[in-house]
Motif scaffolding. Structure first.
Motif, mmCIF file in Angstrom:
data_model
loop_
_atom_site.group_PDB
_atom_site.id
_atom_site.type_symbol
_atom_site.label_atom_id
_atom_site.label_comp_id
_atom_site.label_asym_id
_atom_site.label_seq_id
_atom_site.Cartn_x
_atom_site.Cartn_y
_atom_site.Cartn_z
ATOM 1 N N ASP A 68 0.854 -1.190 0.000
ATOM 2 C CA ASP A 68 0.000 0.000 0.000
ATOM 3 C C ASP A 68 0.891 1.241 0.000
ATOM 4 O O ASP A 68 1.426 1.652 1.028
ATOM 5 C CB ASP A 68 -0.900 -0.009 1.244
ATOM 6 C CG ASP A 68 -1.937 1.106 1.222
ATOM 7 O OD1 ASP A 68 -1.852 1.975 0.338
ATOM 8 O OD2 ASP A 68 -2.817 1.111 2.101
ATOM 9 N N ALA A 118 3.591 -0.186 8.046
ATOM 10 C CA ALA A 118 2.178 -0.153 7.655
ATOM 11 C C ALA A 118 1.984 -0.518 6.192
ATOM 12 O O ALA A 118 1.018 -1.195 5.826
ATOM 13 C CB ALA A 118 1.599 1.230 7.932
ATOM 14 N N ALA A 119 2.908 -0.076 5.319
ATOM 15 C CA ALA A 119 2.804 -0.371 3.891
ATOM 16 C C ALA A 119 3.018 -1.845 3.606
ATOM 17 O O ALA A 119 2.434 -2.406 2.673
ATOM 18 C CB ALA A 119 3.813 0.470 3.114
ATOM 19 N N THR A 136 0.142 4.293 -0.325
ATOM 20 C CA THR A 136 -0.390 5.473 0.366
ATOM 21 C C THR A 136 0.198 5.599 1.760
ATOM 22 O O THR A 136 0.092 6.655 2.386
ATOM 23 C CB THR A 136 -1.925 5.399 0.476
ATOM 24 O OG1 THR A 136 -2.297 4.259 1.264
ATOM 25 C CG2 THR A 136 -2.561 5.299 -0.898
ATOM 26 N N LYS A 137 0.815 4.526 2.241
ATOM 27 C CA LYS A 137 1.424 4.532 3.565
ATOM 28 C C LYS A 137 2.940 4.698 3.501
ATOM 29 O O LYS A 137 3.638 4.509 4.491
ATOM 30 C CB LYS A 137 1.063 3.245 4.317
ATOM 31 C CG LYS A 137 -0.433 3.142 4.627
ATOM 32 C CD LYS A 137 -0.759 1.850 5.343
ATOM 33 C CE LYS A 137 -2.202 1.866 5.855
ATOM 34 N NZ LYS A 137 -3.187 2.041 4.800
#
Length: 439
Positions: free
Chosen positions: A169, A305-306, A171-172
């Motif tokens: 992801d 987190a990604a 966005t992270k």
């Protein structure tokens, strides 16, 4: 060193500086010896030779490199080499790398690696290792290639997957997230698109600069860090090895870079669990092999987190585990702390999902009790055949009756319980974030 260096620190620092000036470095950069077993278009599969006096056995391990990064990411230097660790542990170790990317490779897309390079490497390694299933370990984009190949090829002989620092992801990812709204303004006709199409990909200087930007703070403070660690030989050797790694980065093929840019950076497509590869969609939910996912605690390219975002997407995997380990993007794989953290977890995971190996020692151990039992029965017959029975012969028979009881004791001993990853009390870096999604 201390603010006011101690005498022993001054002596160590002087020795390190002298070796740097006389020999040009402190790190042992000798590569582990290997043999080419397969090759194709941007595909080279190597087998690392077994260590001296170490028997290589068990399921093979295949190391998958990312695009643009040199294969020395797995063999950084002696003492901080994943390859050396596996080879000296007796694991059959293999690696797939891609060679130098040039302008003629500009039309190769991600499907080349997902549908051809990684699957072919897995099959070749399995065949070379006697048909055993393969434990695939991928770092960064190499981990994404491994997952997509496993999802697209359910018939591949994969025993397990280990994904190290692979962002799903974007966005992270702090380096990318703020720029994504600006990327969409150009509708695919911006400066970046025109540039990579014109030059046939992402050139080497740009790739090297982007990697260094991910640890910009370390880059700025590097001279101070070196000056304050002149007495630390291991610290200086690690910096030297990382500098060599960065200098050997290569370019991205034009079409592959375009897909990464549009589908990953702009579209964040992989965060949905599906990605278009070639003429069809590949879903991460189709991965059936057990998957181990690593996130680096200080990774700027692939933050925790990604990376962790992939865990719920692997719905079809037999088991999924997530581990947080110390280090940045490269350090979590082959930093000095990785020896007691990442590598230890990898060993536990591979052992857990490996096929049992029957050794000659095990076979002998099973036959030993059968050989001893007849010998003592024969002695009993001879004693019984004697007509002159006495108290001495009776006393000799008594121990013979107790002997079988002693031999039966070892098999009833409870086997050592399997250690659960994420709960190892001896691990240097705790992983309270570990989770298992057993199906």
């Amino acid at each position: 060193m201390d603010l006011v260096p101690r005498p022993d620190q001054l002596v160590a620092a002087a020795g390190n500086v002298a070796q740097l000036l006389m020999y040009g470095g402190l790190a042992d950069l000798r590569p582990m010896p290997r043999t080419l077993i397969d090759e194709g278009t941007l595909r080279e599969v190597y087998h690392y030779r077994p260590a001296v006096n170490v028997r290589s056995q068990g399921d093979p391990v295949l190391l998958v490199t990312p695009l643009a990064a040199p294969a020395i990411c797995f063999d950084l230097r002696r003492g901080c080499s994943v390859v050396q660790h596996f080879v000296e542990a007796g694991r059959p170790t293999y690696l797939v790398e891609y060679g130098n990317v040039s302008f003629r490779d500009r039309n190769l897309g991600l499907e080349h690696w997902v549908e051809e390079v990684v699957p072919t490497a897995v099959r070749e390694v399995s065949a070379h290792a006697g048909g055993r299933p393969v434990h695939v370990v991928g770092w960064s984009l190499g981990g994404i290639f491994a997952m997509l190949a496993a999802a697209d090829g359910p018939d591949l002989p994969i025993a397990s997957l280990s994904v190290v620092g692979s962002p799903v992801d974007v966005t992270k990812v702090p380096l990318v997230a703020p720029l994504r709204p600006l990327l969409d303004l150009t509708a695919g006709r911006g400066l970046i698109t025109r540039t990579y199409r014109a030059v046939g990909g992402a050139p080497t200087p740009l790739v090297r600069w982007a990697f260094q930007l991910s640890s910009f703070q370390k880059l700025v403070t590097k001279p101070v860090a070196i000056a304050t660690h002149l007495d630390d030989r291991e610290f200086l050797a690690q910096i030297e090895a990382v500098d060599r790694f960065t200098a050997q980065m290569t370019a991205y093929p034009g079409r592959s870079f375009g897909q990464l840019y549009h589908r990953f950076a702009k579209g964040n497509a992989l965060a949905t669990g599906e990605l278009q590869v070639g003429d069809h969609d590949v879903s991460l939910a189709d991965v059936t092999a057990p998957v181990l996912v690593f996130g680096g605690s200080t990774d700027g390219i692939a933050p925790v987190a990604a990376v962790k975002a992939v865990v719920p997407l692997l719905r079809g995997a037999r088991e999924v585990r997530f581990e947080i380990v110390p280090g940045g993007h490269l350090g979590m794989l082959t930093g000095r702390a990785a020896r007691g953290t990442t590598w230890r977890v990898l060993d536990e995971w591979i052992d857990r999902w490996s096929q049992p190996t029957v050794t000659s020692g095990t076979a002998v151990g099973k036959k030993a009790p059968a050989k001893k039992a007849p010998a003592k029965k024969a002695a009993g017959k001879k004693t019984a055949s004697k007509k002159t029975a006495s108290k001495k012969t009776a006393s000799k028979k008594a121990p013979a009756k107790k002997a079988p009881a002693k031999k039966a004791a070892p098999p009833t001993a409870a086997p050592a319980s399997e250690e659960t990853i994420g709960s190892n009390p001896t691990r240097r870096y705790g992983s309270g974030s570990s989770r298992a999604l057993s199906r």
